[in-house]
Design an enzyme around this catalytic site. Structure first.
Site, PDB file in Angstrom:
ATOM      1  N   ARG A  69      -0.675   3.198  85.610  1.00 47.34           N
ATOM      2  CA  ARG A  69      -0.585   4.141  84.486  1.00 47.34           C
ATOM      3  C   ARG A  69      -0.509   5.588  84.938  1.00 47.34           C
ATOM      4  NH1 ARG A  69      -4.354   0.535  82.650  1.00 47.34           N
ATOM      5  NH2 ARG A  69      -3.505  -0.939  81.145  1.00 47.34           N
ATOM      6  N   LYS A  73       9.901  15.267  82.595  1.00 46.42           N
ATOM      7  CA  LYS A  73      10.636  14.137  82.012  1.00 46.42           C
ATOM      8  C   LYS A  73      11.136  13.257  83.142  1.00 46.42           C
ATOM      9  CE  LYS A  73      12.542  15.741  77.616  1.00 46.42           C
ATOM     10  NZ  LYS A  73      13.794  15.993  76.889  1.00 46.42           N
ATOM     11  N   GLU A  85      23.803  24.206  84.424  1.00 48.27           N
ATOM     12  CA  GLU A  85      22.459  24.303  83.829  1.00 48.27           C
ATOM     13  C   GLU A  85      21.908  25.728  84.005  1.00 48.27           C
ATOM     14  OE1 GLU A  85      21.327  21.779  82.078  1.00 48.27           O
ATOM     15  OE2 GLU A  85      22.147  19.931  82.940  1.00 48.27           O
ATOM     16  N   LYS A  96      12.745  27.560  82.300  1.00 47.34           N
ATOM     17  CA  LYS A  96      12.412  26.191  81.902  1.00 47.34           C
ATOM     18  C   LYS A  96      10.898  26.017  81.821  1.00 47.34           C
ATOM     19  CE  LYS A  96      13.242  21.350  82.112  1.00 47.34           C
ATOM     20  NZ  LYS A  96      14.039  20.211  82.551  1.00 47.34           N
ATOM     21  N   GLU A 126       8.463  18.196  73.462  1.00 47.16           N
ATOM     22  CA  GLU A 126       9.691  18.390  72.682  1.00 47.16           C
ATOM     23  C   GLU A 126       9.487  18.120  71.198  1.00 47.16           C
ATOM     24  OE1 GLU A 126      13.267  17.318  74.786  1.00 47.16           O
ATOM     25  OE2 GLU A 126      14.394  17.224  72.921  1.00 47.16           O
ATOM     26  N   ARG A 163      11.421  22.987  72.794  1.00 49.35           N
ATOM     27  CA  ARG A 163      11.970  22.462  74.043  1.00 49.35           C
ATOM     28  C   ARG A 163      13.406  21.953  73.871  1.00 49.35           C
ATOM     29  NH1 ARG A 163       9.126  18.796  78.816  1.00 49.35           N
ATOM     30  NH2 ARG A 163      11.041  18.547  79.998  1.00 49.35           N
ATOM     31  N   ASN A 201      18.561  21.510  75.425  1.00 50.79           N
ATOM     32  CA  ASN A 201      19.693  20.587  75.279  1.00 50.79           C
ATOM     33  C   ASN A 201      20.968  21.299  74.852  1.00 50.79           C
ATOM     34  OD1 ASN A 201      18.209  18.292  75.971  1.00 50.79           O
ATOM     35  ND2 ASN A 201      17.383  18.143  73.895  1.00 50.79           N
ATOM     36  N   HIS A 259      24.361  19.794  75.329  1.00 52.79           N
ATOM     37  CA  HIS A 259      24.144  18.404  75.725  1.00 52.79           C
ATOM     38  C   HIS A 259      24.567  17.387  74.677  1.00 52.79           C
ATOM     39  CE1 HIS A 259      22.156  20.194  79.114  1.00 52.79           C
ATOM     40  NE2 HIS A 259      21.803  19.017  79.611  1.00 52.79           N
ATOM     41  N   HIS A 292      26.743  14.864  76.393  1.00 53.21           N
ATOM     42  CA  HIS A 292      26.447  13.429  76.480  1.00 53.21           C
ATOM     43  C   HIS A 292      27.595  12.609  75.898  1.00 53.21           C
ATOM     44  CE1 HIS A 292      21.802  14.135  76.769  1.00 53.21           C
ATOM     45  NE2 HIS A 292      22.412  14.264  77.931  1.00 53.21           N
ATOM     46  N   HIS A 306      27.290  15.162  85.247  1.00 53.19           N
ATOM     47  CA  HIS A 306      26.509  15.624  84.095  1.00 53.19           C
ATOM     48  C   HIS A 306      26.750  17.120  83.826  1.00 53.19           C
ATOM     49  CE1 HIS A 306      23.068  16.011  81.398  1.00 53.19           C
ATOM     50  NE2 HIS A 306      22.665  17.026  82.130  1.00 53.19           N
TER      51      HIS A 306
HETATM   52  N1  LIG Z   1      14.548  14.570  83.990  1.00 53.13           N
HETATM   53  C1  LIG Z   1      15.219  15.593  83.495  1.00 53.13           C
HETATM   54  O1  LIG Z   1      14.666  16.438  82.785  1.00 53.13           O
HETATM   55  C2  LIG Z   1      16.677  15.728  83.842  1.00 53.13           C
HETATM   56  C3  LIG Z   1      17.348  16.911  83.521  1.00 53.13           C
HETATM   57  C4  LIG Z   1      18.676  17.035  83.896  1.00 53.13           C
HETATM   58  C5  LIG Z   1      19.321  16.009  84.556  1.00 53.13           C
HETATM   59  N2  LIG Z   1      18.654  14.866  84.840  1.00 53.13           N
HETATM   60  C6  LIG Z   1      19.323  13.771  85.554  1.00 53.13           C
HETATM   61  O2  LIG Z   1      19.607  14.194  86.877  1.00 53.13           O
HETATM   62  C7  LIG Z   1      20.709  13.421  87.370  1.00 53.13           C
HETATM   63  C8  LIG Z   1      21.690  14.327  88.072  1.00 53.13           C
HETATM   64  O3  LIG Z   1      21.046  14.951  89.151  1.00 53.13           O
HETATM   65  P1  LIG Z   1      21.898  15.501  90.385  1.00 53.13           P
HETATM   66  O4  LIG Z   1      23.003  16.338  89.873  1.00 53.13           O
HETATM   67  O5  LIG Z   1      20.935  16.060  91.343  1.00 53.13           O
HETATM   68  O6  LIG Z   1      22.614  14.185  90.922  1.00 53.13           O
HETATM   69  P2  LIG Z   1      22.279  13.211  92.167  1.00 53.13           P
HETATM   70  O7  LIG Z   1      20.854  12.958  92.282  1.00 53.13           O
HETATM   71  O8  LIG Z   1      23.185  12.050  91.985  1.00 53.13           O
HETATM   72  O9  LIG Z   1      22.772  14.067  93.418  1.00 53.13           O
HETATM   73  C9  LIG Z   1      24.128  14.364  93.573  1.00 53.13           C
HETATM   74  C10 LIG Z   1      24.652  13.904  94.949  1.00 53.13           C
HETATM   75  O10 LIG Z   1      24.205  14.835  95.946  1.00 53.13           O
HETATM   76  C11 LIG Z   1      23.537  14.135  96.981  1.00 53.13           C
HETATM   77  N3  LIG Z   1      22.564  15.073  97.544  1.00 53.13           N
HETATM   78  C12 LIG Z   1      21.349  15.408  97.050  1.00 53.13           C
HETATM   79  N4  LIG Z   1      20.829  16.414  97.753  1.00 53.13           N
HETATM   80  C13 LIG Z   1      21.705  16.720  98.720  1.00 53.13           C
HETATM   81  C14 LIG Z   1      21.719  17.680  99.771  1.00 53.13           C
HETATM   82  N5  LIG Z   1      20.751  18.580  99.912  1.00 53.13           N
HETATM   83  N6  LIG Z   1      22.784  17.696 100.606  1.00 53.13           N
HETATM   84  C15 LIG Z   1      23.820  16.830 100.431  1.00 53.13           C
HETATM   85  N7  LIG Z   1      23.870  15.925  99.445  1.00 53.13           N
HETATM   86  C16 LIG Z   1      22.819  15.867  98.604  1.00 53.13           C
HETATM   87  C17 LIG Z   1      22.985  12.930  96.306  1.00 53.13           C
HETATM   88  O11 LIG Z   1      22.673  11.916  97.232  1.00 53.13           O
HETATM   89  C18 LIG Z   1      24.142  12.567  95.387  1.00 53.13           C
HETATM   90  O12 LIG Z   1      25.152  11.908  96.097  1.00 53.13           O
HETATM   91  C19 LIG Z   1      21.307  12.720  86.174  1.00 53.13           C
HETATM   92  O13 LIG Z   1      20.947  11.365  86.245  1.00 53.13           O
HETATM   93  C20 LIG Z   1      20.648  13.390  84.988  1.00 53.13           C
HETATM   94  O14 LIG Z   1      20.526  12.532  83.874  1.00 53.13           O
HETATM   95  C21 LIG Z   1      17.349  14.706  84.498  1.00 53.13           C
HETATM   96 ZN   LIG Z   2      21.410  18.643  81.666  1.00 49.91          ZN
END
Ligand SMILES: NC(=O)c1ccc[n+]([C@@H]2O[C@H](COP(=O)([O-])OP(=O)(O)OC[C@H]3O[C@@H](n4cnc5c(N)ncnc54)[C@H](O)[C@@H]3O)[C@@H](O)[C@H]2O)c1
Ligand SMILES: [Zn+2]
Length: 356
Positions: free
Chosen positions: A121, A143, A185, A227, A237, A241, A245, A248, A252, A265
């Site tokens: 948990r 999140k 972002e 943020k 949210e 908050r 979005n 978004h 989305h 994204h």
């Molecule tokens: N939890 C939240 O509040 C929240 C908010 C926004 C987005 N997200 C989520 O985040 C995800 C997108 O995140 P992202 O854009 O980081 O994508 P990702 O995690 O897929 O990373 C993008 C690519 O870069 C590579 N990578 C990461 N760090 C690197 C580095 N330092 N050098 C070289 N390559 C590197 C990764 O392995 C991947 O291939 C989505 O799934 C989205 O839904 C979550």
């Molecule tokens: Zn986003």
């Protein structure tokens, strides 16, 4: 090494620091003092681990460290992958004082955070985000989520980290396309909350694209501050908050029509912000500035050719729909956002029809 900057996410007894600096990993930062006990599980992926795992381990001096490497890709952001993390914790008989550390982009962060929220948990969780998007967005605010084939972001948990460690030097190896997606972002924060930052981005976009260390440090810091401030105001949210979005609802829908993966994204959000700007009925000057800033970051300003109906259908699946009425984050002016179901329907249809 430049001076570190610390931001506190103010959440009462769940408050936590985000430390931002260049060269933090493998430097003299004592990360171990933020772990709950001696045992740590680092979760990373096959791309990031070879680049930064050794450095992170060096910062955890004195800890007993287990490592789990996940495959790389958004398609692995599933409950099944989270189960692998949980299985590893179970196999290791990890105790309540285990600390789970996410080293990677948003995918690794979301999956790892979700597993940390579920195990016993909730065990201690540390975010070490390595993409711009993860540093300014997904790693901040607690999140976490997995994903089901049927829809995005339906399964998740709020689980605040114990700390965030942002080494902006990791951005040196981030592919340009991923960096630009993260900039979407960053632009969002200026658009919804800080017109001075928006103007700073207009003046410094070239430096950001060239990965200028000082420009990146400022962009990451200001984004995290905005943020953190919004999350501190409305952690779950219930209201404000939702302004995070911005872009978004459209974004989305674009991701959905594209079948996840073709567009990143951040790219979908970029086009979504321009569309949301149009729906806002912004003055011509502000609408043009938003479009131009998105374009100057090398990001799309319109959705891919798609049927407008497909986009609208996709919006019907969006979790921000309340009582079958779409809710949008709109801008009063640049730097000021609000959430509403009271939007101009004709304008919405015109925006979507422009996508045909
Ligand atoms: N939890 C939240 O509040 C929240 C908010 C926004 C987005 N997200 C989520 O985040 C995800 C997108 O995140 P992202 O854009 O980081 O994508 P990702 O995690 O897929 O990373 C993008 C690519 O870069 C590579 N990578 C990461 N760090 C690197 C580095 N330092 N050098 C070289 N390559 C590197 C990764 O392995 C991947 O291939 C989505 O799934 C989205 O839904 C979550
Ligand atoms: Zn986003």
């Amino acid at each position: 090494m430049s001076t570190n900057r610390t931001i506190t996410v103010e959440l009462g007894d769940r408050s936590y620091p985000i430390v931002i600096g260049r060269g933090l990993l493998g430097g003299d930062f004592a990360l171990a003092k933020y772990s709950a006990g001696n045992d740590c599980l680092i979760v990373s992926n096959e791309t990031v681990a070879p680049l930064y795992l050794q450095q992170l381990k060096a910062d955890l001096d004195g800890c007993s460290i287990d490592v789990l490497e996940l495959p790389d890709g958004e398609e692995f952001k599933t409950i099944e992958t989270a189960t692998h993390v949980l299985d590893r914790l179970v196999q290791a008989r990890a105790g309540r004082d285990t600390t789970v550390i996410a080293l990677g982009g948003g995918v690794v962060g979301d999956i790892t955070g979700f597993a940390a929220a579920c195990y016993m948990r909730g065990v201690a969780f540390i975010q070490v985000p390595t993409t711009l998007l993860a540093q300014v967005d997904s790693s901040v605010g607690g999140k976490t989520r997995g994903k089901q084939p049927q829809g995005k972001n339906l399964i998740g948990a709020f689980h605040q980290p114990k700390m965030g460690l942002i080494d902006t030097e990791t951005l040196d190896t981030v592919p340009d396309r991923e960096l630009r997606a993260g900039l979407a972002e960053v632009i969002k924060y200026g658009a919804i909350a800080d017109k001075t930052f928006f103007a700073w981005l207009e003046a410094n976009m070239d430096a950001l694209l060239a990965k200028d260390p000082d420009a990146l440090a400022h962009a990451v810091q200001r984004s995290c501050e905005i943020k953190a401030e919004v999350v501190a105001d409305d952690e779950r949210e219930a209201g404000r908050r939702a302004i995070l979005n911005f872009g978004h609802t459209f974004g989305h829908a674009i991701e959905h029509c594209q079948g996840y993966g073709d567009w990143l994204h951040g790219e979908a959000v970029a086009a979504g912000m321009v569309m949301a700007g149009e729906l806002s009925g912004l003055g011509a000057g502000d609408a043009t500035r938003l479009r131009n800033l998105v374009a100057s970051a090398g990001l799309p300003t319109a959705p891919p050719p798609a049927e407008s109906k497909a986009l609208l259908d996709a919006m019907g699946l969006d979790k921000k729909v309340q009582q079958k009425q779409l809710r949008f984050v709109l801008l009063r002016v640049l730097g000021e956002a609000y959430v509403t179901s009271d939007y101009n329907e004709t304008r919405l249809l015109n925006i979507l029809e422009a996508a045909d």
